[in-house]
Design a protein around this motif. Structure first.
Motif, PDB file in Angstrom:
ATOM      1  N   GLY A  21       0.790  -1.224   0.000  1.00  0.00           N
ATOM      2  CA  GLY A  21       0.000   0.000   0.000  1.00  0.00           C
ATOM      3  C   GLY A  21       0.822   1.273   0.000  1.00  0.00           C
ATOM      4  N   GLN A  22       0.473   2.168   0.926  1.00  0.00           N
ATOM      5  CA  GLN A  22       1.117   3.478   1.002  1.00  0.00           C
ATOM      6  C   GLN A  22       2.599   3.364   1.324  1.00  0.00           C
ATOM      7  N   ALA A  23       2.982   2.371   2.125  1.00  0.00           N
ATOM      8  CA  ALA A  23       4.400   2.186   2.459  1.00  0.00           C
ATOM      9  C   ALA A  23       5.200   1.854   1.195  1.00  0.00           C
ATOM     10  N   LEU A  24       4.644   1.037   0.327  1.00  0.00           N
ATOM     11  CA  LEU A  24       5.313   0.701  -0.930  1.00  0.00           C
ATOM     12  C   LEU A  24       5.385   1.925  -1.832  1.00  0.00           C
ATOM     13  N   TYR A  25       4.309   2.665  -1.900  1.00  0.00           N
ATOM     14  CA  TYR A  25       4.286   3.889  -2.709  1.00  0.00           C
ATOM     15  C   TYR A  25       5.344   4.873  -2.217  1.00  0.00           C
ATOM     16  N   ASP A  26       5.429   5.060  -0.898  1.00  0.00           N
ATOM     17  CA  ASP A  26       6.423   5.967  -0.325  1.00  0.00           C
ATOM     18  C   ASP A  26       7.843   5.480  -0.610  1.00  0.00           C
ATOM     19  N   ARG A  42       2.231   2.476 -14.692  1.00  0.00           N
ATOM     20  CA  ARG A  42       2.793   1.832 -15.883  1.00  0.00           C
ATOM     21  C   ARG A  42       3.899   0.849 -15.517  1.00  0.00           C
ATOM     22  N   ALA A  43       4.726   1.209 -14.547  1.00  0.00           N
ATOM     23  CA  ALA A  43       5.769   0.282 -14.095  1.00  0.00           C
ATOM     24  C   ALA A  43       5.137  -0.934 -13.423  1.00  0.00           C
ATOM     25  N   SER A  44       4.026  -0.733 -12.736  1.00  0.00           N
ATOM     26  CA  SER A  44       3.316  -1.851 -12.121  1.00  0.00           C
ATOM     27  C   SER A  44       2.811  -2.813 -13.176  1.00  0.00           C
ATOM     28  N   LEU A  45       2.275  -2.285 -14.258  1.00  0.00           N
ATOM     29  CA  LEU A  45       1.797  -3.136 -15.342  1.00  0.00           C
ATOM     30  C   LEU A  45       2.951  -3.882 -15.998  1.00  0.00           C
ATOM     31  N   LEU A  46       4.093  -3.230 -16.089  1.00  0.00           N
ATOM     32  CA  LEU A  46       5.281  -3.904 -16.603  1.00  0.00           C
ATOM     33  C   LEU A  46       5.653  -5.076 -15.697  1.00  0.00           C
ATOM     34  N   ALA A  47       5.603  -4.851 -14.395  1.00  0.00           N
ATOM     35  CA  ALA A  47       5.920  -5.916 -13.436  1.00  0.00           C
ATOM     36  C   ALA A  47       4.922  -7.067 -13.546  1.00  0.00           C
ATOM     37  N   LEU A  48       3.665  -6.743 -13.733  1.00  0.00           N
ATOM     38  CA  LEU A  48       2.638  -7.786 -13.817  1.00  0.00           C
ATOM     39  C   LEU A  48       2.772  -8.629 -15.072  1.00  0.00           C
ATOM     40  N   THR A  49       3.401  -8.095 -16.100  1.00  0.00           N
ATOM     41  CA  THR A  49       3.572  -8.852 -17.336  1.00  0.00           C
ATOM     42  C   THR A  49       4.943  -9.520 -17.430  1.00  0.00           C
ATOM     43  N   ASP A  50       5.786  -9.328 -16.428  1.00  0.00           N
ATOM     44  CA  ASP A  50       7.128  -9.920 -16.439  1.00  0.00           C
ATOM     45  C   ASP A  50       7.026 -11.420 -16.162  1.00  0.00           C
ATOM     46  N   ASP A  55       6.145 -14.749  -7.932  1.00  0.00           N
ATOM     47  CA  ASP A  55       5.678 -14.794  -6.550  1.00  0.00           C
ATOM     48  C   ASP A  55       4.303 -14.133  -6.465  1.00  0.00           C
ATOM     49  N   ARG A  56       3.310 -14.931  -6.126  1.00  0.00           N
ATOM     50  CA  ARG A  56       1.929 -14.425  -6.117  1.00  0.00           C
ATOM     51  C   ARG A  56       1.731 -13.266  -5.148  1.00  0.00           C
ATOM     52  N   ASN A  57       2.371 -13.320  -3.986  1.00  0.00           N
ATOM     53  CA  ASN A  57       2.214 -12.243  -3.005  1.00  0.00           C
ATOM     54  C   ASN A  57       2.746 -10.919  -3.540  1.00  0.00           C
ATOM     55  N   ILE A  58       3.899 -10.969  -4.184  1.00  0.00           N
ATOM     56  CA  ILE A  58       4.476  -9.750  -4.755  1.00  0.00           C
ATOM     57  C   ILE A  58       3.577  -9.222  -5.864  1.00  0.00           C
ATOM     58  N   LEU A  59       3.095 -10.109  -6.717  1.00  0.00           N
ATOM     59  CA  LEU A  59       2.211  -9.694  -7.800  1.00  0.00           C
ATOM     60  C   LEU A  59       0.910  -9.095  -7.256  1.00  0.00           C
ATOM     61  N   ASP A  60       0.361  -9.682  -6.196  1.00  0.00           N
ATOM     62  CA  ASP A  60      -0.860  -9.153  -5.588  1.00  0.00           C
ATOM     63  C   ASP A  60      -0.649  -7.749  -5.031  1.00  0.00           C
ATOM     64  N   VAL A  61       0.492  -7.534  -4.364  1.00  0.00           N
ATOM     65  CA  VAL A  61       0.794  -6.223  -3.774  1.00  0.00           C
ATOM     66  C   VAL A  61       0.952  -5.180  -4.877  1.00  0.00           C
ATOM     67  N   ILE A  62       1.669  -5.531  -5.927  1.00  0.00           N
ATOM     68  CA  ILE A  62       1.881  -4.596  -7.040  1.00  0.00           C
ATOM     69  C   ILE A  62       0.574  -4.323  -7.763  1.00  0.00           C
ATOM     70  N   LEU A  65      -1.541  -1.915  -5.692  1.00  0.00           N
ATOM     71  CA  LEU A  65      -1.019  -0.553  -5.793  1.00  0.00           C
ATOM     72  C   LEU A  65      -1.398   0.063  -7.139  1.00  0.00           C
ATOM     73  N   ALA A  66      -1.278  -0.703  -8.210  1.00  0.00           N
ATOM     74  CA  ALA A  66      -1.622  -0.200  -9.543  1.00  0.00           C
ATOM     75  C   ALA A  66      -3.102   0.167  -9.619  1.00  0.00           C
ATOM     76  N   ILE A  67      -3.946  -0.686  -9.101  1.00  0.00           N
ATOM     77  CA  ILE A  67      -5.390  -0.422  -9.142  1.00  0.00           C
ATOM     78  C   ILE A  67      -5.730   0.824  -8.328  1.00  0.00           C
ATOM     79  N   LYS A  68      -5.167   0.936  -7.143  1.00  0.00           N
ATOM     80  CA  LYS A  68      -5.449   2.090  -6.285  1.00  0.00           C
ATOM     81  C   LYS A  68      -5.070   3.386  -6.976  1.00  0.00           C
ATOM     82  N   HIS A  69      -3.902   3.419  -7.564  1.00  0.00           N
ATOM     83  CA  HIS A  69      -3.451   4.655  -8.188  1.00  0.00           C
ATOM     84  C   HIS A  69      -4.047   4.867  -9.564  1.00  0.00           C
TER      85      HIS A  69
END
Length: 102
Positions: A21-26, A42-50, A55-62, A65-69
């Motif tokens: 969340g906000q901690a990752l954004y900061d 856009r970088a989040s979408l790049l990460a999601l397509t990599d 790692d599902r947890n990392i993908l979920d967090v990213i 964050l992408a959806i929120k922003h």
């Protein structure tokens, strides 16, 4: 492209450290002060397509964050300057749906 790659790396590094969340954004904003919300999405979408990032947890967090922003007002403005539609009550919406089904 260089900037997006740095933001991407900051996103992944922060998510791997357990930030959300906000901690990752900061964290991303600290490592990439020039990063805008649009660049972070856009970088989040790049990460999601990599394909290397599995790692599902990392993908979920990213993803979260992408959806929120992405949904934040003005991040990816479509340029529509019309007045917002008046809110429709749930009963009016239900009646419109019933009419469409008939």
């Amino acid at each position: 492209m260089k900037e997006k790659k740095r933001v991407y790396e900051a996103l992944v590094d922060g998510a791997m450290e357990g930030l959300t969340g906000q901690a990752l954004y900061d964290f991303v904003k600290t490592r990439c002060p020039k990063a805008t919300s649009k660049k972070i999405v856009r970088a989040s979408l790049l990460a999601l397509t990599d394909p290397h990032l599995r790692d599902r947890n990392i993908l979920d967090v990213i993803y979260a964050l992408a959806i929120k922003h992405r949904l934040d007002e003005g991040v990816l403005d479509d340029g529509d300057d019309e007045e917002p539609d008046e809110p429709v009550s749930s009963s009016q919406a239900a009646n419109q749906n019933i009419r469409r089904l008939s």
